[in-house]
Design a protein around this motif. Structure first.
Motif, PDB file in Angstrom:
ATOM      1  N   SER A  90      -5.971  -4.384 -11.530  1.00 33.66           N
ATOM      2  CA  SER A  90      -5.240  -5.108 -10.477  1.00 33.66           C
ATOM      3  C   SER A  90      -4.342  -6.192 -11.065  1.00 33.66           C
ATOM      4  O   SER A  90      -3.166  -6.306 -10.701  1.00 33.66           O
ATOM      5  CB  SER A  90      -6.249  -5.729  -9.505  1.00 33.66           C
ATOM      6  OG  SER A  90      -5.616  -6.650  -8.659  1.00 33.66           O
ATOM      7  N   TYR A  98       2.968  -3.984  -9.029  1.00 38.18           N
ATOM      8  CA  TYR A  98       2.246  -2.854  -8.480  1.00 38.18           C
ATOM      9  C   TYR A  98       0.952  -3.354  -7.849  1.00 38.18           C
ATOM     10  O   TYR A  98       0.390  -4.360  -8.268  1.00 38.18           O
ATOM     11  CB  TYR A  98       1.939  -1.828  -9.574  1.00 38.18           C
ATOM     12  CG  TYR A  98       2.938  -0.707  -9.630  1.00 38.18           C
ATOM     13  CD1 TYR A  98       4.219  -0.935 -10.105  1.00 38.18           C
ATOM     14  CD2 TYR A  98       2.617   0.574  -9.185  1.00 38.18           C
ATOM     15  CE1 TYR A  98       5.146   0.092 -10.144  1.00 38.18           C
ATOM     16  CE2 TYR A  98       3.537   1.600  -9.228  1.00 38.18           C
ATOM     17  CZ  TYR A  98       4.805   1.353  -9.707  1.00 38.18           C
ATOM     18  OH  TYR A  98       5.715   2.371  -9.740  1.00 38.18           O
ATOM     19  N   ARG A  99       0.497  -2.630  -6.843  1.00 45.56           N
ATOM     20  CA  ARG A  99      -0.747  -2.985  -6.191  1.00 45.56           C
ATOM     21  C   ARG A  99      -1.767  -1.876  -6.324  1.00 45.56           C
ATOM     22  O   ARG A  99      -1.421  -0.748  -6.645  1.00 45.56           O
ATOM     23  CB  ARG A  99      -0.505  -3.260  -4.703  1.00 45.56           C
ATOM     24  CG  ARG A  99       0.287  -4.508  -4.474  1.00 45.56           C
ATOM     25  CD  ARG A  99      -0.510  -5.712  -4.974  1.00 45.56           C
ATOM     26  NE  ARG A  99       0.332  -6.883  -5.095  1.00 45.56           N
ATOM     27  CZ  ARG A  99       0.768  -7.582  -4.065  1.00 45.56           C
ATOM     28  NH1 ARG A  99       0.448  -7.227  -2.850  1.00 45.56           N
ATOM     29  NH2 ARG A  99       1.531  -8.623  -4.245  1.00 45.56           N
ATOM     30  N   VAL A 100      -2.995  -2.233  -6.026  1.00 47.38           N
ATOM     31  CA  VAL A 100      -4.080  -1.268  -6.185  1.00 47.38           C
ATOM     32  C   VAL A 100      -4.702  -0.897  -4.844  1.00 47.38           C
ATOM     33  O   VAL A 100      -5.089  -1.760  -4.064  1.00 47.38           O
ATOM     34  CB  VAL A 100      -5.175  -1.831  -7.104  1.00 47.38           C
ATOM     35  CG1 VAL A 100      -6.337  -0.855  -7.202  1.00 47.38           C
ATOM     36  CG2 VAL A 100      -4.606  -2.128  -8.487  1.00 47.38           C
TER      37      VAL A 100
ATOM     38  N   LEU B 101      -5.968  -1.887   0.515  1.00 48.79           N
ATOM     39  CA  LEU B 101      -5.205  -2.370  -0.625  1.00 48.79           C
ATOM     40  C   LEU B 101      -5.806  -3.708  -1.034  1.00 48.79           C
ATOM     41  O   LEU B 101      -5.901  -4.616  -0.207  1.00 48.79           O
ATOM     42  CB  LEU B 101      -3.751  -2.551  -0.207  1.00 48.79           C
ATOM     43  CG  LEU B 101      -2.700  -2.710  -1.287  1.00 48.79           C
ATOM     44  CD1 LEU B 101      -2.512  -1.391  -2.014  1.00 48.79           C
ATOM     45  CD2 LEU B 101      -1.393  -3.151  -0.668  1.00 48.79           C
ATOM     46  N   VAL B 102      -6.222  -3.828  -2.270  1.00 51.26           N
ATOM     47  CA  VAL B 102      -6.853  -5.082  -2.684  1.00 51.26           C
ATOM     48  C   VAL B 102      -5.872  -5.990  -3.408  1.00 51.26           C
ATOM     49  O   VAL B 102      -4.955  -5.520  -4.080  1.00 51.26           O
ATOM     50  CB  VAL B 102      -8.071  -4.839  -3.597  1.00 51.26           C
ATOM     51  CG1 VAL B 102      -9.139  -4.074  -2.866  1.00 51.26           C
ATOM     52  CG2 VAL B 102      -7.658  -4.138  -4.865  1.00 51.26           C
TER      53      VAL B 102
END
Lengths: 333, 333
Positions: A90, A98-100, B101-102
């Motif tokens: 993350s 970018y996101r997770v 989404l974290v």
DNA sequence: TTGTAGGCGTTATCAC
DNA sequence: GTGATAACGCCTACAA
């Protein structure tokens, strides 16, 4: 002064209108393209700020064919062993904006492939941790998931990057450590039979067949499994136990404490992973340490390379590092 | 037979062509609209299957104005206290085909608002856990984030659902428990000063001013903080310690063990949260238990209601449940 | 019941 | 350097 239709989303068109330019120009400015006249750029920026304009993520995704999101698929989001990698991923991904997206397969192994595919479709790439998926199924799945990197488990596929752990090596280190302390008869609290990494550990034990007297006890991967296994461990008449992972080891430690069994006085206990808690229990847990955070960061590096059409860095298999702490000591018998 | 251009994404148009219908019809079939002729629907389904068609998530998001994703923003993804809620949220949302989404604010409190907004823009709604954000900043942020539900901390805003914890009540339970065991002089390992929930706990202590002799020790929210506080705790000459949370308590327990201090013989220790580990340490940790998983599920319920234009269920404040375990016992002095 | 056509908000390819 | 205009892939009135 131009005013956007109240209540509705502010689009690039609104900004263009306010700034008196075309949408294309606004787009260029927002994306930092240098080919725009300074004064115009300033006007656009001002308009955007005034309207509090924020580009639509969905629209960009559609136009660019990129979601700027990567998926992280794991069997159980509450398992501490996955948290380090999640954070590493993350944080590293965040640097490139970018996101997770996380997905918990909730131990439903059958649905794992579907969930992985589903998740992948919302993302540009995937980090897959599927310890229990049958090898052939995984191999079949991989092309559909690419770009993807595998965590903690090999698929025997050269083309997908692997961030693995040499569990057998960890077993050997742990055993060597215990043997050095005078232990001969050692129990292994085995993980789920379908777990690939459990198989790897067993190979490690196999190579040590002559050095020790191994008692294999079917167990599991969770606290409660370790806790429930205490009875069998005591019955097995061993002087040391290696648990499938730290979580199991801690479950066992708790049960032993309840039963009044001294650790390491009467029994030595060790695990795998080196989860954050391992250092802080009493006694602190001896374990084969795995660099979880780094795993996540490296996963991102590989994903990033593939996203840019480059060849990803080498696959790596980490050799766990033995961390000897209070839970292991001289054999008592 | 029609064949899609190789290598390219299969779109609704490819399916339509293969099935010999319009894209609209394919869309209707894919979305389960009943107004399609059975035989045509079958043909479409067959075509879709043959081509392995999967609708583009980005395109749907743009057309529908929905991402089918919710965000989960927390200060630290490695903190076990957030894992239960994350899983509860993830599992509950998955039932409605929503994903999570974290976002990890990595303790950078200043960037929290930006990160929250950024995350929100990729999602349809947000679960926000921002224990350290100043009240006024949070209040200003909320409208921009809606629909949003707040975790663990009140913003004093009626219109945003809150899933809170009555920390003061937890403090009272813990103290009552300790007083019942004969403790008078009790230390509190305080959390971060900027933490709203720390303030709540302090209020709980305030209301008990006459019942006990409180020693407040500045500490923190992490393992290492608890571990490092052992010295001060011992110097403070108390018989019991209440830590800011379980993680801190476990850090302290570890240090006490290293120092040879008997728990609960010489010192009783308690925490908050009831993280999974708490039950399995030695001694097991007495704690004010919080229903983390349920918090996540309830958060989803509220989000789901709001997403459907309904009024969300009531805000709730959970009263922690005292879970007395081995780490607390009769006062020794 | 099915097809046509326009829109969702961006980006990118052209001319100018 | 800037502005039309056509994608991107899907959904949904509206018309047939």
């Amino acid at each position: 002064m131009a005013r956007q239709k109240s209540g509705e989303r502010i689009t690039i068109g609104d900004v263009a209108a306010l700034a008196g330019v075309s949408r294309a120009t606004v787009s260029r400015v927002m994306n930092g393209l240098a080919t725009v006249d300074r004064s115009i750029a300033d006007r656009v920026l001002a308009a955007a700020k005034q309207l509090n304009y924020m580009p639509s993520v969905a629209a960009r995704s559609l136009a660019l064919g990129r979601t700027h999101t990567v998926g992280y698929v794991v069997p159980d989001l509450t398992n501490p062993a996955f948290h380090g990698a999640m954070r590493g991923l993350s944080l590293a991904a965040a640097k490139q904006h970018y996101r997770v997206l996380v997905a918990d397969t909730a131990e439903h192994a059958e649905e794992e492939p579907i969930l992985a595919i589903e998740t992948r479709r919302r993302c540009d790439a995937l980090v897959l941790c599927a310890p229990r998926m049958p090898q052939d199924e995984l191999l079949r799945l991989l092309p559909e998931l690419a770009p993807v990197v595998l965590l903690n488990r090999d698929a025997g596929d050269e083309s997908t990057p692997l961030l693995g752990i040499d569990w057998a090596s960890g077993v050997r280190d742990l055993v060597r450590h215990l043997v050095g302390l005078g232990h001969r008869r050692i129990a292994y609290l085995a993980g789920p039979p379908s777990s690939a990494s459990n198989t790897d550990r067993l190979k490690g034990f196999e190579s040590l067949r002559d050095a020790i007297d191994l008692v294999q006890i079917p167990c599991g991967a969770m606290f409660s499994d370790g806790h429930a296994a205490a009875g069998q461990v005591l019955d097995s008449d061993v002087t040391a136990v290696i648990a499938f992972n730290d979580v199991v080891a801690l479950g066992l430690l708790g049960a032993l404490h309840e039963l009044g069994v001294q650790v390491p006085g009467q029994l030595s206990v060790a695990g795998f992973d080196d989860i954050p808690f391992a250092a802080f229990t009493s006694p602190a847990l001896t374990t084969a340490s795995v660099p979880q955070l780094e795993l996540g960061e490296l996963a991102w590096q590989r994903l990033w390379a593939m996203l840019n059409g480059e060849r990803p860095e080498h696959s790596v298999v980490f050799r766990p590092r033995l961390v000897a702490r209070g839970s292991t000591g001289q054999a008592s018998d």
